[in-house]
Motif scaffolding. Structure first.
Motif, PDB file in Angstrom:
ATOM      1  N   GLY A 156       0.797  -1.221   0.000  1.00  0.00           N
ATOM      2  CA  GLY A 156       0.000   0.000   0.000  1.00  0.00           C
ATOM      3  C   GLY A 156       0.829   1.271   0.000  1.00  0.00           C
ATOM      4  N   ASP A 157       2.128   1.155   0.273  1.00  0.00           N
ATOM      5  CA  ASP A 157       2.993   2.338   0.281  1.00  0.00           C
ATOM      6  C   ASP A 157       3.228   2.856  -1.134  1.00  0.00           C
ATOM      7  OD1 ASP A 157       3.296   2.337   3.008  1.00  0.00           O
ATOM      8  OD2 ASP A 157       5.342   1.553   2.991  1.00  0.00           O
ATOM      9  N   ILE A 158       3.266   4.171  -1.255  1.00  0.00           N
ATOM     10  CA  ILE A 158       3.650   4.811  -2.510  1.00  0.00           C
ATOM     11  C   ILE A 158       5.141   5.101  -2.399  1.00  0.00           C
ATOM     12  CG2 ILE A 158       3.343   6.799  -4.032  1.00  0.00           C
ATOM     13  CD1 ILE A 158       0.440   6.945  -2.945  1.00  0.00           C
ATOM     14  N   VAL A 159       5.880   4.731  -3.435  1.00  0.00           N
ATOM     15  CA  VAL A 159       7.333   4.874  -3.420  1.00  0.00           C
ATOM     16  C   VAL A 159       7.805   5.526  -4.711  1.00  0.00           C
ATOM     17  CG1 VAL A 159       7.670   2.863  -1.926  1.00  0.00           C
ATOM     18  CG2 VAL A 159       7.704   2.563  -4.400  1.00  0.00           C
ATOM     19  N   LEU A 160       8.997   6.074  -4.655  1.00  0.00           N
ATOM     20  CA  LEU A 160       9.668   6.584  -5.842  1.00  0.00           C
ATOM     21  C   LEU A 160      10.780   5.589  -6.143  1.00  0.00           C
ATOM     22  CD1 LEU A 160       9.915   8.927  -7.889  1.00  0.00           C
ATOM     23  CD2 LEU A 160      11.650   9.893  -6.376  1.00  0.00           C
ATOM     24  N   ILE A 161      10.728   5.010  -7.337  1.00  0.00           N
ATOM     25  CA  ILE A 161      11.739   4.033  -7.723  1.00  0.00           C
ATOM     26  C   ILE A 161      12.605   4.633  -8.815  1.00  0.00           C
ATOM     27  CG2 ILE A 161      12.182   1.738  -8.678  1.00  0.00           C
ATOM     28  CD1 ILE A 161       9.570   0.817  -7.421  1.00  0.00           C
ATOM     29  N   SER A 162      13.897   4.664  -8.548  1.00  0.00           N
ATOM     30  CA  SER A 162      14.888   5.133  -9.514  1.00  0.00           C
ATOM     31  C   SER A 162      15.681   3.933  -9.994  1.00  0.00           C
ATOM     32  CB  SER A 162      15.844   6.133  -8.866  1.00  0.00           C
ATOM     33  OG  SER A 162      15.127   7.188  -8.283  1.00  0.00           O
ATOM     34  N   ILE A 163      15.978   3.925 -11.274  1.00  0.00           N
ATOM     35  CA  ILE A 163      16.747   2.826 -11.857  1.00  0.00           C
ATOM     36  C   ILE A 163      17.988   3.405 -12.520  1.00  0.00           C
ATOM     37  CG2 ILE A 163      16.718   0.889 -13.471  1.00  0.00           C
ATOM     38  CD1 ILE A 163      13.600   1.108 -13.316  1.00  0.00           C
ATOM     39  N   GLU A 164      19.133   2.937 -12.078  1.00  0.00           N
ATOM     40  CA  GLU A 164      20.394   3.374 -12.669  1.00  0.00           C
ATOM     41  C   GLU A 164      21.333   2.177 -12.727  1.00  0.00           C
ATOM     42  OE1 GLU A 164      23.913   6.662 -12.002  1.00  0.00           O
ATOM     43  OE2 GLU A 164      22.002   6.952 -11.003  1.00  0.00           O
ATOM     44  N   ASN A 165      21.811   1.862 -13.932  1.00  0.00           N
ATOM     45  CA  ASN A 165      22.707   0.721 -14.138  1.00  0.00           C
ATOM     46  C   ASN A 165      22.115  -0.572 -13.570  1.00  0.00           C
ATOM     47  OD1 ASN A 165      24.600   2.462 -15.309  1.00  0.00           O
ATOM     48  ND2 ASN A 165      25.464   2.946 -13.317  1.00  0.00           N
ATOM     49  N   ASP A 166      20.823  -0.791 -13.827  1.00  0.00           N
ATOM     50  CA  ASP A 166      20.104  -1.991 -13.369  1.00  0.00           C
ATOM     51  C   ASP A 166      20.056  -2.137 -11.854  1.00  0.00           C
ATOM     52  OD1 ASP A 166      19.462  -2.743 -15.963  1.00  0.00           O
ATOM     53  OD2 ASP A 166      21.311  -3.900 -16.194  1.00  0.00           O
ATOM     54  N   ILE A 167      20.256  -1.047 -11.130  1.00  0.00           N
ATOM     55  CA  ILE A 167      20.145  -1.050  -9.675  1.00  0.00           C
ATOM     56  C   ILE A 167      18.941  -0.191  -9.300  1.00  0.00           C
ATOM     57  CG2 ILE A 167      21.243  -0.398  -7.499  1.00  0.00           C
ATOM     58  CD1 ILE A 167      23.941  -0.898  -8.889  1.00  0.00           C
ATOM     59  N   TYR A 168      18.054  -0.765  -8.485  1.00  0.00           N
ATOM     60  CA  TYR A 168      16.845  -0.060  -8.062  1.00  0.00           C
ATOM     61  C   TYR A 168      17.072   0.647  -6.730  1.00  0.00           C
ATOM     62  CZ  TYR A 168      14.414  -2.836 -11.557  1.00  0.00           C
ATOM     63  OH  TYR A 168      14.006  -3.409 -12.729  1.00  0.00           O
ATOM     64  N   LYS A 169      16.615   1.887  -6.668  1.00  0.00           N
ATOM     65  CA  LYS A 169      16.605   2.623  -5.406  1.00  0.00           C
ATOM     66  C   LYS A 169      15.141   2.916  -5.115  1.00  0.00           C
ATOM     67  CE  LYS A 169      17.963   6.808  -3.070  1.00  0.00           C
ATOM     68  NZ  LYS A 169      17.949   8.228  -3.281  1.00  0.00           N
ATOM     69  N   VAL A 170      14.658   2.425  -3.972  1.00  0.00           N
ATOM     70  CA  VAL A 170      13.258   2.567  -3.606  1.00  0.00           C
ATOM     71  C   VAL A 170      13.159   3.525  -2.423  1.00  0.00           C
ATOM     72  CG1 VAL A 170      11.189   1.346  -2.851  1.00  0.00           C
ATOM     73  CG2 VAL A 170      12.808   0.202  -4.377  1.00  0.00           C
ATOM     74  N   GLU A 171      12.475   4.653  -2.652  1.00  0.00           N
ATOM     75  CA  GLU A 171      12.313   5.667  -1.610  1.00  0.00           C
ATOM     76  C   GLU A 171      10.839   5.749  -1.230  1.00  0.00           C
ATOM     77  OE1 GLU A 171      12.610  10.519  -1.152  1.00  0.00           O
ATOM     78  OE2 GLU A 171      13.582   9.539  -2.847  1.00  0.00           O
ATOM     79  N   ARG A 172      10.554   5.516   0.025  1.00  0.00           N
ATOM     80  CA  ARG A 172       9.179   5.568   0.525  1.00  0.00           C
ATOM     81  C   ARG A 172       8.701   7.017   0.571  1.00  0.00           C
ATOM     82  NH1 ARG A 172       7.617   4.487   6.182  1.00  0.00           N
ATOM     83  NH2 ARG A 172       5.407   4.112   5.994  1.00  0.00           N
ATOM     84  N   LEU A 173       7.526   7.283   0.005  1.00  0.00           N
ATOM     85  CA  LEU A 173       6.942   8.623  -0.008  1.00  0.00           C
ATOM     86  C   LEU A 173       5.848   8.673   1.062  1.00  0.00           C
ATOM     87  CD1 LEU A 173       6.760   9.154  -3.875  1.00  0.00           C
ATOM     88  CD2 LEU A 173       8.517   9.972  -2.289  1.00  0.00           C
ATOM     89  N   VAL A 174       6.258   8.991   2.268  1.00  0.00           N
ATOM     90  CA  VAL A 174       5.397   8.914   3.445  1.00  0.00           C
ATOM     91  C   VAL A 174       4.169   9.811   3.310  1.00  0.00           C
ATOM     92  CG1 VAL A 174       5.292   9.246   5.947  1.00  0.00           C
ATOM     93  CG2 VAL A 174       7.351   8.290   4.896  1.00  0.00           C
ATOM     94  N   GLU A 175       4.361  11.050   2.900  1.00  0.00           N
ATOM     95  CA  GLU A 175       3.244  11.995   2.795  1.00  0.00           C
ATOM     96  C   GLU A 175       2.251  11.562   1.714  1.00  0.00           C
ATOM     97  OE1 GLU A 175       2.592  16.696   1.866  1.00  0.00           O
ATOM     98  OE2 GLU A 175       4.312  16.138   3.099  1.00  0.00           O
ATOM     99  N   ASN A 176       2.762  11.136   0.563  1.00  0.00           N
ATOM    100  CA  ASN A 176       1.884  10.661  -0.514  1.00  0.00           C
ATOM    101  C   ASN A 176       1.063   9.462  -0.053  1.00  0.00           C
ATOM    102  OD1 ASN A 176       4.224  12.071  -1.885  1.00  0.00           O
ATOM    103  ND2 ASN A 176       2.899  11.723  -3.643  1.00  0.00           N
ATOM    104  N   THR A 177       1.715   8.546   0.654  1.00  0.00           N
ATOM    105  CA  THR A 177       1.034   7.353   1.150  1.00  0.00           C
ATOM    106  C   THR A 177      -0.062   7.730   2.139  1.00  0.00           C
ATOM    107  OG1 THR A 177       3.009   5.995   0.819  1.00  0.00           O
ATOM    108  CG2 THR A 177       1.354   5.149   2.356  1.00  0.00           C
ATOM    109  N   ALA A 178       0.241   8.623   3.067  1.00  0.00           N
ATOM    110  CA  ALA A 178      -0.751   9.046   4.062  1.00  0.00           C
ATOM    111  C   ALA A 178      -1.951   9.715   3.390  1.00  0.00           C
ATOM    112  CB  ALA A 178      -0.104   9.982   5.079  1.00  0.00           C
ATOM    113  N   ASN A 179      -1.690  10.566   2.416  1.00  0.00           N
ATOM    114  CA  ASN A 179      -2.773  11.242   1.697  1.00  0.00           C
ATOM    115  C   ASN A 179      -3.654  10.240   0.966  1.00  0.00           C
ATOM    116  OD1 ASN A 179      -1.854  13.737   2.567  1.00  0.00           O
ATOM    117  ND2 ASN A 179      -0.754  14.175   0.670  1.00  0.00           N
ATOM    118  N   GLN A 180      -3.037   9.255   0.329  1.00  0.00           N
ATOM    119  CA  GLN A 180      -3.796   8.245  -0.412  1.00  0.00           C
ATOM    120  C   GLN A 180      -4.636   7.397   0.538  1.00  0.00           C
ATOM    121  OE1 GLN A 180      -4.091   8.269  -3.613  1.00  0.00           O
ATOM    122  NE2 GLN A 180      -5.299   6.418  -3.840  1.00  0.00           N
TER     123      GLN A 180
END
Length: 82
Positions: free
Chosen positions: A42-66
């Motif tokens: 249920g968490d909304i996250v920002l996923i960045s992909i660089e050189n086939d490596i995923y960085k997953v950042e939890r978007l706390v405010e977006n998740t709470a609003n949703q």
């Protein structure tokens, strides 16, 4: 670096299944070993992909609003049934 918002839909074994936010028409599968411990369904996250490596950042405010928006819709539906 490419970044997109996703919602963690579910975990299936060793894979986390994300749906692209907000349309939820595209899926992305990432190994659960690449997720921070705090990310949950249920968490909304920002996923960045660089050189086939995923960085997953939890978007706390977006998740709470949703979550508030969904809760409001559920309450509205409950009230219509009365």
């Amino acid at each position: 670096m490419k970044s997109n918002k996703y919602t963690l839909d579910r975990v299936e074994g060793e894979l986390a299944v994300f749906l692209k936010y907000p349309s939820e028409t595209e899926t992305l599968h990432i190994s659960t070993s690449e997720l921070d411990e705090g990310v949950k369904e249920g968490d909304i996250v920002l996923i960045s992909i660089e050189n086939d490596i995923y960085k997953v950042e939890r978007l706390v405010e977006n998740t709470a609003n949703q979550r508030e928006k969904v809760q409001g819709l559920l309450e509205k539906l409950k009230n219509q049934r009365k």
